[in-house]
Design a protein around this motif. Structure first.
Motif, PDB file in Angstrom:
ATOM      1  N   SER A  88       0.807  -1.233   0.000  1.00 16.08           N
ATOM      2  CA  SER A  88       0.000   0.000   0.000  1.00 16.08           C
ATOM      3  C   SER A  88       0.833   1.272   0.000  1.00 16.08           C
ATOM      4  O   SER A  88       0.324   2.339   0.326  1.00 16.08           O
ATOM      5  CB  SER A  88      -0.978   0.012   1.197  1.00 16.08           C
ATOM      6  N   ARG A  89       2.115   1.172  -0.366  1.00 17.16           N
ATOM      7  CA  ARG A  89       2.971   2.354  -0.471  1.00 17.16           C
ATOM      8  C   ARG A  89       3.505   2.472  -1.897  1.00 17.16           C
ATOM      9  O   ARG A  89       3.779   1.467  -2.546  1.00 17.16           O
ATOM     10  CB  ARG A  89       4.148   2.289   0.501  1.00 17.16           C
ATOM     11  N   LEU A  90       3.652   3.686  -2.349  1.00 16.56           N
ATOM     12  CA  LEU A  90       4.213   3.927  -3.671  1.00 16.56           C
ATOM     13  C   LEU A  90       5.717   3.715  -3.627  1.00 16.56           C
ATOM     14  O   LEU A  90       6.415   4.267  -2.779  1.00 16.56           O
ATOM     15  CB  LEU A  90       3.898   5.357  -4.117  1.00 16.56           C
ATOM     16  N   ALA A 104       3.037  -0.352 -13.345  1.00 17.17           N
ATOM     17  CA  ALA A 104       2.461  -1.690 -13.446  1.00 17.17           C
ATOM     18  C   ALA A 104       2.088  -2.167 -12.049  1.00 17.17           C
ATOM     19  O   ALA A 104       2.653  -1.711 -11.051  1.00 17.17           O
ATOM     20  CB  ALA A 104       3.427  -2.667 -14.100  1.00 17.17           C
ATOM     21  N   PRO A 105       1.135  -3.092 -11.945  1.00 15.32           N
ATOM     22  CA  PRO A 105       0.729  -3.594 -10.645  1.00 15.32           C
ATOM     23  C   PRO A 105       1.617  -4.733 -10.157  1.00 15.32           C
ATOM     24  O   PRO A 105       2.087  -5.551 -10.952  1.00 15.32           O
ATOM     25  CB  PRO A 105      -0.696  -4.101 -10.894  1.00 15.32           C
ATOM     26  N   ALA A 131      -3.847   1.466 -13.980  1.00 10.89           N
ATOM     27  CA  ALA A 131      -2.589   0.825 -14.382  1.00 10.89           C
ATOM     28  C   ALA A 131      -1.853   0.251 -13.176  1.00 10.89           C
ATOM     29  O   ALA A 131      -0.989  -0.616 -13.327  1.00 10.89           O
ATOM     30  CB  ALA A 131      -1.691   1.818 -15.113  1.00 10.89           C
ATOM     31  N   PHE A 132      -2.160   0.743 -11.963  1.00  9.80           N
ATOM     32  CA  PHE A 132      -1.560   0.222 -10.743  1.00  9.80           C
ATOM     33  C   PHE A 132      -2.280  -1.031 -10.252  1.00  9.80           C
ATOM     34  O   PHE A 132      -1.813  -1.688  -9.324  1.00  9.80           O
ATOM     35  CB  PHE A 132      -1.614   1.265  -9.628  1.00  9.80           C
ATOM     36  N   VAL A 157      -4.690   3.071  -4.314  1.00 11.85           N
ATOM     37  CA  VAL A 157      -3.802   3.656  -5.315  1.00 11.85           C
ATOM     38  C   VAL A 157      -3.769   5.171  -5.161  1.00 11.85           C
ATOM     39  O   VAL A 157      -2.687   5.787  -5.093  1.00 11.85           O
ATOM     40  CB  VAL A 157      -4.260   3.282  -6.738  1.00 11.85           C
ATOM     41  N   TYR A 158      -4.939   5.787  -5.111  1.00 11.75           N
ATOM     42  CA  TYR A 158      -4.999   7.242  -4.965  1.00 11.75           C
ATOM     43  C   TYR A 158      -4.326   7.693  -3.680  1.00 11.75           C
ATOM     44  O   TYR A 158      -3.585   8.685  -3.667  1.00 11.75           O
ATOM     45  CB  TYR A 158      -6.457   7.710  -4.998  1.00 11.75           C
ATOM     46  N   GLU A 159      -4.574   6.983  -2.591  1.00 12.90           N
ATOM     47  CA  GLU A 159      -3.989   7.383  -1.310  1.00 12.90           C
ATOM     48  C   GLU A 159      -2.472   7.240  -1.323  1.00 12.90           C
ATOM     49  O   GLU A 159      -1.752   8.092  -0.783  1.00 12.90           O
ATOM     50  CB  GLU A 159      -4.606   6.553  -0.186  1.00 12.90           C
TER      51      GLU A 159
END
Length: 241
Positions: free
Chosen positions: A25-27, A104-105, A161-162, A175-177
């Motif tokens: 859950s982190r970018l 990419a996910p 796309a994530f 994804v947004y968060e």
């Protein structure tokens, strides 16, 4: 009056990749450890020079992706995001770098290739804060890449796309968060997503059990532009958010 003869300056062309994915859950952004000079041992973006005069920029981006990380391109969203050519950005000479944003996910752990001593996923906020010191001007490129992703989440369907082929609205919210670095109100978020015509579409009769209860599954819709857009909470808006 004599004419001054002009000669083309010597400029090397390279590609660099800002590869983003969600992990826990982190970018995260993919970085390699440089195995050669200059900046040997320093972290950097995957990338390198064109292989030959006949190689296209996109082809070079995919090749560098495979050579430096052994990640394959089948699931990647890839788009050109800008060019970087300030004098002195590379001690080897005048180098123009064309940067690409790749998303990419659930990408796997990378394996370092040719001239990289190592490759790893690093939390994007650690890079943006300067905790991970990067070679060349790659911090500027990462900063621009993350901001591009943040902006495109507002007006395009890039968030999908994530995600995998199917996903829940809760996973889309994550994804947004993660990309925006802020928490969102679930009810308000779901309303905005479902109000953006063609953004996502339900997978008929498909549900996934999350947190003890079934959640409806969705997939990416046909629309690539969001109308109305989903605006970041920390950005100024006009009218109702």
């Amino acid at each position: 009056m004599s004419e001054q003869r002009w000669s083309a300056p010597t400029v090397l062309v390279a590609v660099d990749l800002v590869i983003l994915t969600l992990r826990g859950s982190r970018l995260h952004v993919l970085l390699v450890e440089r195995g050669v000079e200059p900046y040997r041992g320093r972290r950097a973006l995957p990338g390198g020079f064109l292989n030959n005069l006949g190689e296209g920029l996109v082809d070079a981006a995919y090749r560098e992706l495979r050579e430096e990380t052994e990640l394959r391109d089948s699931r990647l969203h890839l788009e050109q995001m800008g060019a970087y050519g300030a004098p002195g950005r590379d001690p080897r000479g005048r180098v123009l770098s064309v940067a690409y944003l790749a998303i990419a996910p659930a990408l796997p752990e990378p394996i370092a290739g040719t001239d990289a001593a190592g490759a790893s996923w690093v939390p994007a906020d650690n890079v943006l804060s300067g905790q991970a010191e990067l070679a060349f001007d790659h911090l500027d490129i990462v900063t621009d890449g993350v901001e591009r992703a943040r902006m495109k989440l507002e007006h395009s369907a890039l968030a999908t796309a994530f995600c995998g082929e199917t996903f829940t609205l809760s996973e889309l919210q994550q994804v947004y968060e993660a990309v925006w670095g802020t928490q969102l109100d679930s009810r308000n978020f779901y309303r905005k997503v479902q109000g953006a015509t063609g953004f996502v579409e339900p997978v008929q009769s498909a549900r996934r059990t999350t947190k003890g209860r079934p959640a409806r599954l969705f997939r990416a819709g046909e629309r690539t532009v969001l109308n109305p857009p989903i605006i970041r909470p920390d950005r100024p808006v006009t009218g109702e958010g």
